[in-house]
Scaffold this active site. Structure first.
Site, mmCIF file in Angstrom:
data_model
loop_
_atom_site.group_PDB
_atom_site.id
_atom_site.type_symbol
_atom_site.label_atom_id
_atom_site.label_comp_id
_atom_site.label_asym_id
_atom_site.label_seq_id
_atom_site.Cartn_x
_atom_site.Cartn_y
_atom_site.Cartn_z
ATOM 1 N N ARG A 145 45.393 36.971 39.043
ATOM 2 C CA ARG A 145 44.996 37.717 37.856
ATOM 3 C C ARG A 145 46.192 38.534 37.389
ATOM 4 O O ARG A 145 47.115 38.803 38.161
ATOM 5 C CB ARG A 145 43.820 38.642 38.166
ATOM 6 C CG ARG A 145 42.549 37.921 38.635
ATOM 7 C CD ARG A 145 41.464 38.935 38.969
ATOM 8 N NE ARG A 145 40.220 38.277 39.366
ATOM 9 C CZ ARG A 145 39.884 37.970 40.630
ATOM 10 N NH1 ARG A 145 40.737 38.264 41.607
ATOM 11 N NH2 ARG A 145 38.746 37.362 40.895
ATOM 12 N N LYS A 170 40.026 41.784 43.025
ATOM 13 C CA LYS A 170 38.721 42.089 42.450
ATOM 14 C C LYS A 170 37.703 42.293 43.563
ATOM 15 O O LYS A 170 37.620 41.491 44.493
ATOM 16 C CB LYS A 170 38.277 40.948 41.523
ATOM 17 C CG LYS A 170 37.081 41.308 40.654
ATOM 18 C CD LYS A 170 36.826 40.235 39.620
ATOM 19 C CE LYS A 170 35.677 40.615 38.709
ATOM 20 N NZ LYS A 170 35.422 39.599 37.664
ATOM 21 N N HIS A 276 45.151 35.309 31.432
ATOM 22 C CA HIS A 276 44.138 34.835 32.385
ATOM 23 C C HIS A 276 43.956 33.323 32.325
ATOM 24 O O HIS A 276 43.470 32.711 33.278
ATOM 25 C CB HIS A 276 42.806 35.527 32.117
ATOM 26 C CG HIS A 276 41.898 35.568 33.304
ATOM 27 N ND1 HIS A 276 42.174 36.317 34.432
ATOM 28 C CD2 HIS A 276 40.716 34.947 33.549
ATOM 29 C CE1 HIS A 276 41.200 36.151 35.315
ATOM 30 N NE2 HIS A 276 40.309 35.327 34.805
ATOM 31 N N ARG A 279 45.470 31.447 35.203
ATOM 32 C CA ARG A 279 44.654 31.419 36.425
ATOM 33 C C ARG A 279 43.601 30.317 36.318
ATOM 34 O O ARG A 279 43.376 29.569 37.272
ATOM 35 C CB ARG A 279 43.995 32.782 36.631
ATOM 36 C CG ARG A 279 43.004 32.853 37.794
ATOM 37 C CD ARG A 279 42.533 34.293 37.961
ATOM 38 N NE ARG A 279 41.275 34.405 38.687
ATOM 39 C CZ ARG A 279 41.170 34.492 39.998
ATOM 40 N NH1 ARG A 279 42.257 34.428 40.743
ATOM 41 N NH2 ARG A 279 39.996 34.621 40.576
ATOM 42 N N HIS A 302 37.029 34.131 44.904
ATOM 43 C CA HIS A 302 35.654 34.204 44.407
ATOM 44 C C HIS A 302 34.699 34.416 45.577
ATOM 45 O O HIS A 302 34.783 33.710 46.580
ATOM 46 C CB HIS A 302 35.266 32.909 43.685
ATOM 47 C CG HIS A 302 35.949 32.739 42.366
ATOM 48 N ND1 HIS A 302 36.080 31.513 41.741
ATOM 49 C CD2 HIS A 302 36.527 33.641 41.529
ATOM 50 C CE1 HIS A 302 36.719 31.671 40.597
ATOM 51 N NE2 HIS A 302 37.000 32.954 40.448
ATOM 52 N N TYR A 311 34.826 25.416 36.867
ATOM 53 C CA TYR A 311 36.042 24.666 36.557
ATOM 54 C C TYR A 311 35.832 23.160 36.653
ATOM 55 O O TYR A 311 36.635 22.399 36.117
ATOM 56 C CB TYR A 311 37.177 25.102 37.484
ATOM 57 C CG TYR A 311 37.572 26.540 37.275
ATOM 58 C CD1 TYR A 311 38.179 26.959 36.092
ATOM 59 C CD2 TYR A 311 37.309 27.503 38.248
ATOM 60 C CE1 TYR A 311 38.518 28.282 35.890
ATOM 61 C CE2 TYR A 311 37.654 28.827 38.054
ATOM 62 C CZ TYR A 311 38.249 29.215 36.869
ATOM 63 O OH TYR A 311 38.586 30.532 36.669
#
Length: 329
Positions: A145, A170, A276, A279, A302, A311
């Site tokens: 990120r 995150k 972004h 990524r 994640h 994705y």
């Protein structure tokens, strides 16, 4: 710019927001989470004409959350973040159990992320000068990120282990991701630049860098070490308005975003893209190459594989893999 550094709080905070911040910091929650939760608390209070949250409950919460969905047409993730923030405030901070909320739910829109082809990514990168070029190469080559990339320290580049260490990503989680072999030379050169800049700062009586979680108090000598310096330092030293300490922080994220927007325009790539997007493109390229989705999930950081699965909908198959009748001629 030092907007990712927590500002100091009173030793014994009195204001509600300060006490809420103090509580979150006592739980070692990330500063970005703190900022988001305070943002939603303040919006909730203002929506109800600045009433004290302790005098409100289920009815007021439902009204505010429904307002986000109905009046503001907020995305489902926006409403969910607001809900999480306010439930944390009531259930954890005020210790006031809130149950049975039934607000109008935001409509769930499944949006497929914008991605670059490899050729597009290269064309954009070629139009950037250093150090912005290297930063974007890391976002694309390691799935970082924007804020994770700019927050990298010299010590986070593990050449012997062929990995990058992402600290407090995150959700406040650390993770490891791939170190692109093609960037090793440029990374070593960047560290030399950081070292020379740090030596200059030290000679001129500076050289201290911001350290999170009050680590500078526990390890005061480390704040002036090369290992803790930012990999992408700002060109200028600045005064931290929260402490009045003059430091060299990392590059400003807005500057890098503008550089990427300019490169997009110069490359004549007309996608609604941003930093972004690199990524997103990293994840898509790995899936195209046949890597297991669980591996991609781990590299991206994640917590839920369902987030990574989006994705699979943007793999290079065109319209669901269908061959157009026109292509038969």
């Amino acid at each position: 710019m030092v907007d990712d550094i927590p500002f100091p709080l009173p030793t014994q905070p009195v204001r509600l927001v300060d006490r809420f911040r103090f509580f979150m910091r006592s739980l070692n929650m990330s500063y970005r989470t703190e900022q988001a939760y305070v943002h939603w608390l303040l919006r909730y209070i203002r929506f109800h004409d600045r009433r004290h949250p302790d005098s409100m409950g289920v009815v007021e919460l439902e009204a505010f959350l429904s307002h986000l969905a109905v009046d503001l047409n907020s995305a489902i993730n926006t409403q969910r973040t607001a809900l999480n923030a306010l439930m944390f405030f009531y259930n954890k901070f005020l210790n006031k159990n809130i149950e049975g909320l039934a607000p109008v739910r935001a409509t769930k829109h499944r949006r497929v992320p914008v991605v670059f082809s490899h050729d597009e990514a290269v064309r954009i990168i070629q139009r950037l000068e250093q150090p912005y070029k290297l930063a974007v190469q890391l976002m694309y080559g390691a799935g970082l990120r924007l804020n994770e990339c700019l927050a990298l320290r010299v010590k986070d580049v593990d050449f012997s282990g062929n990995q990058l260490i992402v600290r407090a990503g995150k959700g406040g989680k650390d993770r490891r991701t791939v170190l692109p072999q093609a960037l090793i030379g440029d990374l070593r050169q960047q560290i030399i630049i950081v070292q020379k800049l740090h030596e200059l700062d030290t000679v001129e009586g500076f050289g201290e860098v911001y350290m999170p979680n009050r680590l500078s108090e526990k390890y005061p000598e480390q704040a002036r070490s090369l290992t803790w310096q930012f990999l992408f330092p700002s060109a200028n030293r600045s005064v931290d308005p929260r402490s009045d300490v003059i430091r060299r922080h990392h590059l400003y994220d807005g500057t890098l975003q503008r550089k990427v927007k300019d490169a997009l325009r110069e490359a004549k790539i007309f996608k609604h893209a941003s930093c972004h997007t690199f990524r997103h493109s990293f994840a898509t390229q790995l899936l195209v190459a046949g890597y297991d989705i669980r591996t991609v999930q781990e590299l991206l950081g994640h917590s839920d594989v369902k987030t990574t699965e989006i994705y699979t909908h943007v793999l290079n198959k065109g319209g669901l893999g269908v061959r157009s009748p026109l292509d038969a001629f």
